[in-house]
Write a protein that holds these residues in place. Structure first.
Motif, short mmCIF file in Angstrom:
data_model
loop_
_atom_site.label_atom_id
_atom_site.label_comp_id
_atom_site.label_asym_id
_atom_site.label_seq_id
_atom_site.Cartn_x
_atom_site.Cartn_y
_atom_site.Cartn_z
N ALA A 64 -83.29 -4.50 -43.22
CA ALA A 64 -82.89 -5.65 -43.86
C ALA A 64 -83.96 -5.63 -45.16
O ALA A 64 -84.92 -5.74 -44.96
CB ALA A 64 -83.07 -6.90 -42.97
N THR A 65 -83.39 -5.48 -46.08
CA THR A 65 -84.33 -5.15 -47.19
C THR A 65 -84.34 -6.40 -48.54
O THR A 65 -85.22 -6.71 -48.99
CB THR A 65 -83.79 -4.21 -48.22
N ALA A 66 -83.21 -7.17 -48.54
CA ALA A 66 -83.03 -8.47 -49.55
C ALA A 66 -82.23 -9.22 -49.17
O ALA A 66 -81.12 -9.02 -48.12
CB ALA A 66 -82.84 -7.70 -50.85
N LEU A 67 -82.23 -10.23 -49.82
CA LEU A 67 -81.12 -11.37 -50.00
C LEU A 67 -80.24 -11.19 -51.26
O LEU A 67 -81.12 -10.99 -52.38
CB LEU A 67 -81.58 -12.82 -49.90
N ASP A 68 -79.02 -11.17 -51.29
CA ASP A 68 -78.31 -11.31 -52.43
C ASP A 68 -78.28 -12.78 -53.12
O ASP A 68 -78.66 -13.68 -52.39
CB ASP A 68 -77.13 -10.55 -52.44
N ASP A 69 -77.48 -12.76 -54.26
CA ASP A 69 -77.55 -14.13 -54.96
C ASP A 69 -76.79 -15.10 -54.26
O ASP A 69 -76.92 -16.54 -54.49
CB ASP A 69 -77.14 -14.03 -56.37
N ASP A 70 -76.06 -14.93 -53.25
CA ASP A 70 -75.01 -15.68 -52.52
C ASP A 70 -75.65 -15.83 -51.33
O ASP A 70 -74.71 -16.42 -50.27
CB ASP A 70 -73.60 -15.28 -52.53
N LEU A 108 -86.64 -10.09 -42.96
CA LEU A 108 -86.57 -9.42 -44.08
C LEU A 108 -87.64 -8.08 -43.79
O LEU A 108 -88.64 -8.61 -43.17
CB LEU A 108 -87.01 -10.01 -45.41
N GLY A 109 -87.40 -7.06 -44.10
CA GLY A 109 -88.52 -5.90 -43.62
C GLY A 109 -88.43 -5.50 -42.31
O GLY A 109 -89.18 -4.46 -41.75
N GLN A 110 -87.28 -5.76 -41.37
CA GLN A 110 -87.10 -5.63 -40.14
C GLN A 110 -85.88 -4.53 -39.86
O GLN A 110 -85.04 -4.66 -40.84
CB GLN A 110 -86.85 -6.64 -39.39
N GLN A 111 -86.02 -3.74 -39.13
CA GLN A 111 -85.08 -3.06 -38.66
C GLN A 111 -83.93 -3.92 -37.83
O GLN A 111 -84.59 -4.47 -37.00
CB GLN A 111 -85.15 -1.84 -37.78
#
Ligand code: BT5
Length: 226
Positions: free
Chosen positions: A199-205, A181-184
């Protein structure tokens, strides 16, 4: 504990009708499996190769299984190994960007087979790819395989119970350990397509959001470090 198996995931998959909690450990695998038909290669007794049978209740989101497993393993290894562990999405374990452990999760109906391979005392000349490492090569505080195995199984068990009791599957811990997260990143999708972005986030799944798009499976390269 088996002296030799083709693959502990194959052994546990064949026993998927058993109650959950079955654990199979092998001293050596002759056909260790990675994701997407790749191989996991480890000399006899240099690593830990084991699989756990779980039957997650229907309320648990399956997509979170990889995150729950990675967070549990990272915590356990940091705890007994006195070493900083990072997670590359979805569930490669790294020390200083080098992979020393991988996870293969296979589904059989209501059963999930969680396969874990950890390089423990593997020497540099025994590693199948030069970018990999082992706990010994990374200077971990312990390379006692029994200590590591017990710690990992305890952590998986505790988090699995907490997930069912409180809904806490280890998401915060995963975020704390995430190297992605936070990386290109560049992600190779199973379809062969490749996408790049932040890479900005994780979704609920448990999917990885890259450049605004959620990805559910794929191979990540951290571009800044590539
Ligand atoms: C994984 O796949 O990382 C999942 C590995 C899961 C292995 C465990 S061992 C117990 C259980 N039983 C099994 O049969 N499997 C599970 P993947 O992300 O696809 O990574 C595989 C790739 O990593 C290979 O194509 C190699 O390039 C590399 N690789 C193979 N062996 C490695 C090792 N010992 N250490 C680091 N990288 C390795």
């Amino acid at each position: 504990m088996l002296t030799e198996a083709t693959s502990t995931n194959a052994v546990v998959s064949a026993a998927a009708a058993e109650p959950e909690g079955l654990v199979v450990v092998a001293e050596h695998q002759t056909a260790g499996r990675g994701r997407l038909d790749r191989q996991w290669v480890s000399p006899p007794r240099a690593g830990l190769t084991f699989s756990v049978l779980l039957k997650p209740p229907s309320g648990l989101r399956w997509g979170r299984l990889p995150l729950f497993v990675a967070a549990s393993l990272a915590e356990a290894i940091e705890d007994v190994g006195d070493i900083e562990v990072r997670i590359k999405w979805p569930n490669d374990l790294l020390v200083e960007e080098r992979k020393f452990a991988g996870v293969l999760i296979e589904r059989h109906g209501d059963a999930a087979v969680i396969g874990v391979g950890v390089n423990v005392t593997t020497r540099a000349d025994e590693l199948p790819i030069p970018e990999a490492t082992s706990l010994a090569l990374s200077g971990a505080g312990t390379t006692d395989r029994e200590t590591l195995l017990v710690a990992m199984l305890r952590a998986l068990n505790a988090r699995y119970l907490a997930w069912q009791d409180t809904g806490d599957f280890g998401g915060k811990s995963y975020l704390r350990h995430s190297a992605t997260l936070g990386q290109q990143v560049q992600v190779s999708l199973p379809s062969g397509a490749v996408i790049s972005g932040l890479a900005t986030a994780l979704d609920d799944d448990g999917g990885l959001v890259v450049g605004g798009h959620a990805v559910n499976a794929g191979d990540v390269v951290h571009l800044r470090l590539a």
